[in-house]
Design an enzyme around this catalytic site. Structure first.
Site, PDB file in Angstrom:
ATOM      1  N   GLU A 223       0.827  -1.212   0.000  1.00 12.84           N
ATOM      2  CA  GLU A 223       0.000   0.000   0.000  1.00 12.84           C
ATOM      3  C   GLU A 223       0.857   1.256   0.000  1.00 12.84           C
ATOM      4  O   GLU A 223       0.503   2.246  -0.662  1.00 12.84           O
ATOM      5  CB  GLU A 223      -0.922  -0.020   1.220  1.00 12.84           C
ATOM      6  CG  GLU A 223      -2.029   1.032   1.179  1.00 12.84           C
ATOM      7  CD  GLU A 223      -1.593   2.397   1.738  1.00 12.84           C
ATOM      8  OE1 GLU A 223      -2.321   3.386   1.526  1.00 12.84           O
ATOM      9  OE2 GLU A 223      -0.526   2.450   2.382  1.00 12.84           O
ATOM     10  N   HIS A 324       3.049   9.380   9.235  1.00  9.65           N
ATOM     11  CA  HIS A 324       4.301   9.135   8.512  1.00  9.65           C
ATOM     12  C   HIS A 324       5.507   9.749   9.222  1.00  9.65           C
ATOM     13  O   HIS A 324       6.541   9.969   8.606  1.00  9.65           O
ATOM     14  CB  HIS A 324       4.218   9.628   7.063  1.00  9.65           C
ATOM     15  CG  HIS A 324       3.463   8.696   6.177  1.00  9.65           C
ATOM     16  ND1 HIS A 324       3.571   8.695   4.803  1.00  9.65           N
ATOM     17  CD2 HIS A 324       2.574   7.708   6.467  1.00  9.65           C
ATOM     18  CE1 HIS A 324       2.779   7.762   4.294  1.00  9.65           C
ATOM     19  NE2 HIS A 324       2.166   7.152   5.284  1.00  9.65           N
TER      20      HIS A 324
END
Length: 384
Positions: A223, A324
């Site tokens: 992904e 992230h």
């Protein structure tokens, strides 16, 4: 049916185990083996695709229109771009993340001769040597390098040890599970989502409710590089809910508590009927929720649709602060999301026509188009 009880200790333990296994995109075999082992322990039959994506099915009263829920096992990471003259490694990122969060990270480099440890550092890392120049160095992958914890001062040394261009680098997650429910770690995207699905499966297998249709639990492995859900769906799947992170940040409506339902991301709106069903289920089962729209975001759903899958898609998320980067979530969101997952897979199928890939207008759903009814019925109100 009332929402199922979620074993939060199992959820936390599963997340901790997943975080302990390095799995940057392109290096996921080990975590695939671990996930399949746990799925089989829970009593599910599994299929593994050529590259390692996983399908696990819980049978329902009827096979179609089958439902799916998906999360991804792969994480961000890095890859060796070059062996540098100073005996260090030049890097490029795996997935989209800023070198700002790479600076100072401890990591593991997987070479053909085994794994080595190291640290990602800015090119000017010593304040005693460079003074203010340390703070003036730009941010970017060109301005960091990987210092290997081995005797290497030149490219020949690195080659002798087994390093080469293309080696995969896994970033240490450094997880902390805090007593007040907060969890801080790298790679919560999307190992927390995987843990949510495992917790939902555990509750379903423990309580054994009858599911109206077959439900597949899918785990993708790419992904973070954009093609996670593109080749894992089966022909009988009519709807798919992606479990991933929501972006808790200024200007967003996501939260670290409850479920955040994404109405759209950068690829466009999610399926209107499936998304609104999730909202209704939250209301019916007293699950805290909020809606959000994500600007710089795509998921397994986008990959599936772009690959040509004709499925209804939705995105249900746990709010992540500093996505992230050094991410933070709360157990309340994970539990809420697992509760929603069990509520969804046990709920009746509303669009039976979806059992067939195509057909007539018979049974095709509709969306409201009429003007909203006025909320003030006073005939003297000039707006009526």
């Amino acid at each position: 049916m009332p929402r199922l009880n979620i074993d939060t200790e199992y959820l936390k333990d599963t997340l901790a185990e997943l975080l302990s296994i390095a799995s940057p995109s392109g290096y996921t075999d080990t975590i695939v083996r671990a996930a399949v082992t746990e799925l089989r322990r829970l009593g599910l039959e599994t299929q593994i695709t050529r590259r390692g994506a996983i399908r696990a099915r819980i049978p329902g009263k009827q096979q179609q229109p089958a439902r799916a829920m998906i999360a991804h096992l792969d994480t961000l990471g890095a890859q060796v771009k070059a062996l540098k003259e100073n005996g260090r490694l030049e890097l490029v990122p795996i997935g989209h993340w800023s070198a700002r969060f790479a600076e100072g990270a401890r990591c593991t480099i997987f070479t053909e001769r085994g794994a080595y440890r190291g640290t990602i550092l800015p090119l000017k890392a010593s304040g005693h040597t460079f003074g203010d120049e340390v703070d003036e160095l730009p941010v970017g992958w060109r301005y960091v390098e990987l210092r290997v914890d081995a005797m290497a001062t030149r490219p020949r040394d690195l080659e002798r040890l087994g390093f080469s261009v293309g080696d995969i680098v896994a970033i240490d997650p450094q997880p902390e599970f805090i007593d007040n429910g907060f969890i801080v770690s790298r790679h919560l995207d999307d190992k927390a989502g995987v843990a949510v699905l495992f917790a939902a499966i555990e509750a379903l297998q423990r309580e054994k409710p009858e599911l109206p249709v077959d439900t597949l639990f899918l785990f993708s492995i790419a992904e973070e590089v954009g093609n996670g859900g593109s080749s894992i769906l089966t022909h009988d799947i009519a709807s798919m809910i992606t479990i991933d992170n929501g972006t808790t940040a200024p200007g967003q409506n996501s939260s670290e508590f409850g479920v955040t339902i994404s109405m759209a991301d950068q690829t466009g709106p999610f399926d209107w009927h499936l998304t609104n069903k999730l909202v209704r289920l939250c209301k019916e089962h007293d699950i805290r929720y909020q809606k959000d729209v994500f600007r710089y975001y795509r998921s397994d759903s986008a990959a599936a649709l772009e690959a040509g899958a004709d499925v209804r898609t939705a995105l249900a998320t746990f709010g992540v602060d500093a996505s992230h980067g050094y991410e933070r979530i709360h157990l309340h969101a994970l539990r809420s999301l697992a509760e929603l997952a069990t509520a969804y897979v046990t709920s009746p199928v509303e669009i039976q026509r979806d059992a067939n890939p195509a057909g007539s207008l018979l049974g095709f759903p509709s969306q409201p188009m009429e003007d909203a009814a006025p909320t003030n019925s006073d005939p003297s109100d000039p707006m009526i």
